[in-house]
Write a protein that holds these residues in place. Sequence first.
Motif, mmCIF file in Angstrom:
data_model
loop_
_atom_site.group_PDB
_atom_site.id
_atom_site.type_symbol
_atom_site.label_atom_id
_atom_site.label_comp_id
_atom_site.label_asym_id
_atom_site.label_seq_id
_atom_site.Cartn_x
_atom_site.Cartn_y
_atom_site.Cartn_z
ATOM 1 N N TYR A 167 43.649 48.692 83.937
ATOM 2 C CA TYR A 167 44.333 49.491 82.918
ATOM 3 C C TYR A 167 45.037 48.604 81.892
ATOM 4 N N HIS A 168 45.821 47.661 82.375
ATOM 5 C CA HIS A 168 46.592 46.833 81.444
ATOM 6 C C HIS A 168 45.678 45.989 80.560
ATOM 7 N N GLN A 169 44.590 45.499 81.115
ATOM 8 C CA GLN A 169 43.629 44.746 80.320
ATOM 9 C C GLN A 169 42.996 45.633 79.241
ATOM 10 N N SER A 170 42.760 46.885 79.588
ATOM 11 C CA SER A 170 42.098 47.796 78.642
ATOM 12 C C SER A 170 42.964 48.130 77.438
ATOM 13 N N ARG A 171 44.254 47.872 77.517
ATOM 14 C CA ARG A 171 45.134 48.141 76.376
ATOM 15 C C ARG A 171 44.793 47.260 75.180
ATOM 16 N N SER A 172 44.132 46.150 75.427
ATOM 17 C CA SER A 172 43.799 45.236 74.334
ATOM 18 C C SER A 172 42.324 45.311 73.935
ATOM 19 N N PHE A 173 41.573 46.247 74.542
ATOM 20 C CA PHE A 173 40.161 46.391 74.189
ATOM 21 C C PHE A 173 40.036 46.967 72.777
ATOM 22 N N GLU A 174 38.869 46.789 72.175
ATOM 23 C CA GLU A 174 38.636 47.255 70.804
ATOM 24 C C GLU A 174 38.703 48.776 70.719
ATOM 25 N N ILE A 196 40.360 58.564 71.653
ATOM 26 C CA ILE A 196 41.248 57.963 72.651
ATOM 27 C C ILE A 196 40.471 57.476 73.868
ATOM 28 N N GLU A 197 40.931 56.382 74.399
ATOM 29 C CA GLU A 197 40.430 55.767 75.634
ATOM 30 C C GLU A 197 38.904 55.622 75.684
ATOM 31 N N PRO A 198 38.310 54.956 74.696
ATOM 32 C CA PRO A 198 36.860 54.768 74.713
ATOM 33 C C PRO A 198 36.370 53.866 75.836
ATOM 34 N N HIS A 199 37.280 53.127 76.479
ATOM 35 C CA HIS A 199 36.899 52.209 77.551
ATOM 36 C C HIS A 199 37.386 52.679 78.920
ATOM 37 N N TRP A 200 37.687 53.971 79.046
ATOM 38 C CA TRP A 200 38.236 54.455 80.313
ATOM 39 C C TRP A 200 37.238 54.315 81.464
ATOM 40 N N ASN A 201 35.974 54.213 81.157
ATOM 41 C CA ASN A 201 34.983 54.025 82.228
ATOM 42 C C ASN A 201 35.059 52.639 82.850
ATOM 43 N N LYS A 202 35.873 51.781 82.279
ATOM 44 C CA LYS A 202 36.059 50.433 82.834
ATOM 45 C C LYS A 202 37.260 50.375 83.796
ATOM 46 N N ILE A 203 37.974 51.491 83.918
ATOM 47 C CA ILE A 203 39.071 51.573 84.879
ATOM 48 C C ILE A 203 38.473 51.724 86.277
#
Length: 446
Positions: A167-174, A196-203
């Motif tokens: 989660y914390h890493q995803s805060r800096s994703f594009e 919003i949250e286009p990278h949520w599948n990486k959680i």
Amino acid sequence: MKLYNHLLSALIFASLLLSCQEKDYSQVITNGDYQFAAQKKLTEIIIHDIFSPPVASRIYAYPSIAAYEVAVLSGGDYQSLMGQLNGFEKKDFQASEDVYFPLAALAAYYKVGTLLIFSEEMMQEHRDEAFKAIKAQGVPSRVMEASIAFGEEVADHVIAYSKQDNYHQSRSFEKYTISSDPNAWQPTPPMYMEGIEPHWNKIRPFVLKSADQFKSVPPTAFSTEVDSDFYREAEEVFKITKNLTKEQSDIAYFWDCNPYKVNVKGHVMFAEKKITPGGHWMGIAAISSKTAQQDWKAAAETLSMTSIALFDGFIACWDEKYRSVLIRPETYINKYIDEDWLPLLQTPPFPEYTSGHSVISNAAAEILTKLFGDNFHFVDSTEVAYGLPVREFKSFRLAADEAAISRLYGGIHYMPAIVHGSTKGKKLADHFLQTVQSKSENLASN
């Protein structure tokens, strides 16, 4: 005189002995009311801090897991989630005889929940008031201290686990890049917010093997031809919303659960804060636990199992949303059918397929059905605090069906997103029920 003095001394000694004896505090916390109150406060803060639905599901899950793990450690036939949830390592905990486990579970919930929000002081104040009320009912200071310390020790393990979910890493994703393809999702009025949250599948999910484990069939092929399936799906949304009954409108508003609602009146713009879809189902879980008169351990199980299903549901749903990035009805209908049409509900800021409420409602409903039965009647008062009346349901599945179809009535989803979203939620729940043990047998067997 000597006899009198002896009797007086004996009475004084007995009085002192009685005054030193501790009150029986074993019944101070017997059900889930304190945890329900903590969850309600957490919901208020989630709304206050305006967390998105996926992020809100994370905020509900980890505190609920922490409280449940303390319940497991109190003894009985409940099974730890350590070693069962993805990446949740086992750890031994030793509780002293002074630990009052219901209080320790509450302490664990508060500590984890406080660290996942912005307005920490609001949660801390609520915690302090709860602990003060508990202590006033006769729980000794040494028991308070030992219980809180033990609960926070368990909380620390859950917090360490939460920090590894990406989660914390995803805060800096594009951020999501808007596509010019005619079938692609576009930001919608009035705020035209970015996706919003286009990278949520990486959680990291809790139970799913991967975000795409239950990958949905692709959405209907995009077309602007009036005789195409896609056009007919959009036309269905258009026609239904133009002829809604009062009951259909009531259903749409009841399940709106849009924390991004923005109102525009002339030159004035103001936000209307609402509960998230996950928050609504966590409210239903608490209501059901109260209705069934569960003890505090069973209540902790209900909240934790429901929150896990919701969390994984959002991951699975968002995986599809940003794979298909499908255009919303509002954009399509305004461009190809009626430029003046407006949906009943405000369109949320993310792609259309699949319907998030359809996925998570069905996932939660299946878990709750296993816990409480197929025909469990409950009165859903979750939305009363937000100006809506109660609705009654004869089962969780009927509530999930209503939540799903509400998206068609609201004008924010085509029918396939509802149908395939519901299927995804049910498949996810079935996998969860066959994988996770919360008691001596799989939850599915309870």
